[in-house]
Scaffold this active site. Structure first.
Site, PDB file in Angstrom:
ATOM      1  N   TRP A 102       1.842  26.135  44.029  1.00  0.00           N
ATOM      2  CA  TRP A 102       1.143  25.237  44.445  1.00  0.00           C
ATOM      3  C   TRP A 102       1.921  23.907  44.518  1.00  0.00           C
ATOM      4  CZ3 TRP A 102      -0.981  26.842  48.676  1.00  0.00           C
ATOM      5  CH2 TRP A 102      -1.546  28.188  48.612  1.00  0.00           C
ATOM      6  N   ASP A 172      -3.873  17.999  41.967  1.00  0.00           N
ATOM      7  CA  ASP A 172      -4.699  19.104  42.869  1.00  0.00           C
ATOM      8  C   ASP A 172      -5.281  19.782  41.922  1.00  0.00           C
ATOM      9  OD1 ASP A 172      -5.563  21.296  44.210  1.00  0.00           O
ATOM     10  OD2 ASP A 172      -3.262  21.818  44.826  1.00  0.00           O
ATOM     11  N   LYS A 196     -13.167  27.480  45.880  1.00  0.00           N
ATOM     12  CA  LYS A 196     -13.047  28.121  44.414  1.00  0.00           C
ATOM     13  C   LYS A 196     -14.367  28.142  43.775  1.00  0.00           C
ATOM     14  CE  LYS A 196      -8.602  28.157  45.382  1.00  0.00           C
ATOM     15  NZ  LYS A 196      -7.729  29.579  45.487  1.00  0.00           N
TER      16      LYS A 196
END
Length: 362
Positions: A102, A172, A196
């Site tokens: 990511w 992030d 999440k």
């Protein structure tokens, strides 16, 4: 029927009390005669939901007043573009610490808009680790430094906040937010999509230091301008009302569970339980060095394809779902987000031990 435990990486499991609350209010939201799915995004009922969600975040995360709390569309991936559009160009560049899938994707997207420096910090060898900060090729003149604190695919995490010379630190926290306390003041911008630990897909949470807004480029498209979201309390266009409602309910659940310190200790205990099984195994292999292991997303390999297939099939028979590894990595991945009950981790570790024992006797 045996209870289902879902270990998917996202959209992830929701707490049972939150699901029950949603079911109770779905047809008529608190006497309005409307489902929460139908609430207008500029109604008093929705503004109350939004404001309560913001207050809940500020309370649980102890967000300082100098930070704005914003709700946006597009998930975390939208921020990969928004950051360079707002803050880079005209001689300004950024450093991107890359430790996995990511962070590397964020770097690649930013490079489409402006100059970025990819700082490779992932050490690959017999085990995966993050290089010491003294070895990072970072530039103090960079406008910001971006990193992802927990890589969900590699299962690697920073043990603390990186020590870097840049004043503007961007993170992030999609997979880690609400898993542990965070010292927000050490950052300039934090973002996280909500599928999440924060609720359902379709929403991105951004916490941005207000003085950073003075550095925003001109012009920036309306839907991608952080300043406009601050000015309009996030209502730049039709917000995902239901996702923000679910976020509020999740925040209430976190509070009733004891808050972030309690959930953090629970997370550490559950991941340690799973890592013990992995470390004692000759069948399962986790390649992350102990000091950099994620307590949230735990991948491991089963090197024989037939055995892996049997493992996943038998796990589903035991109502242990969502264990298939990411398509880019294969294997098995266990995501231990807050909503996973302890009983789910118990059943999973028992199954793993029993499965390996049966293989040894065949």
């Amino acid at each position: 029927m045996q209870e289902v435990f879902y270990f998917g990486s996202g959209p992830a499991a929701l707490p049972r009390p939150v699901l029950e609350k949603i079911r109770h209010e779905l047809l008529d939201y608190r006497g309005t005669g409307l489902s929460v799915l139908e609430l207008p995004h500029r109604s008093d009922a929705f503004f109350e939901i939004r404001d309560q969600a913001v207050r809940g975040l500020r309370d649980l995360l102890q967000i300082p007043e100098e930070f704005a709390v914003l709700f946006m569309h597009g998930g975390a991936t939208s921020q990969f573009s928004m950051l360079p559009m707002n803050f880079l160009g005209s001689g300004r560049f950024a450093d991107y610490l890359c430790t996995g899938f990511w962070s590397s994707r964020a770097c690649a997207e930013a490079a489409r808009f402006a100059e970025v420096r990819k700082v490779q910090a992932l050490c690959k060898g017999e085990s995966l680790s993050i290089a010491p900060h003294e070895e990072w090729d970072v530039d103090p003149q960079a406008t910001y430094l971006h990193f992802c604190d927990n890589e969900t695919i590699q299962g690697i995490a920073f043990p603390g906040v990186p020590q870097v010379p840049q004043e503007v630190l961007v993170c992030d926290m999609t997979s880690s937010l609400l898993m542990h306390p965070v010292e927000i003041s050490k950052f300039s911008l934090i973002y996280a999509s909500t599928q999440k630990n924060l609720g359902i897909a379709g929403l991105c949470l951004v916490m941005i230091r207000k003085d950073l807004l003075e550095q925003v480029n001109e012009p920036v498209p309306r839907l991608y301008d952080y300043r406009r979201y601050v000015r309009e309390d996030s209502v730049v266009n039709t917000l995902p009302v239901f996702a923000i409602y679910v976020l509020r309910e999740v925040l209430d659940w976190v509070r009733t569970e004891g808050g972030l310190p309690v959930l953090h200790q629970r997370s550490l205990a559950r991941s340690a339980q799973l890592y013990r099984v992995l470390d004692e195994s000759r069948l399962y292999e986790n390649r992350v060095a102990p000091g950099f292991r994620s307590s949230i997303n735990i991948p491991f390999a089963i090197h024989d394809a037939g055995t892996l297939e049997d493992f996943l099939r038998q796990a589903e028979q035991r109502q242990l779902l969502g264990l298939q590894g990411h398509r880019s990595a294969g294997g098995v991945r266990v995501s231990l987000y807050n909503a996973i009950p302890d009983a789910g981790v118990d059943r999973l570790t028992e199954f793993m031990s029993e499965f390996e024992a049966r293989r040894q006797h065949t």
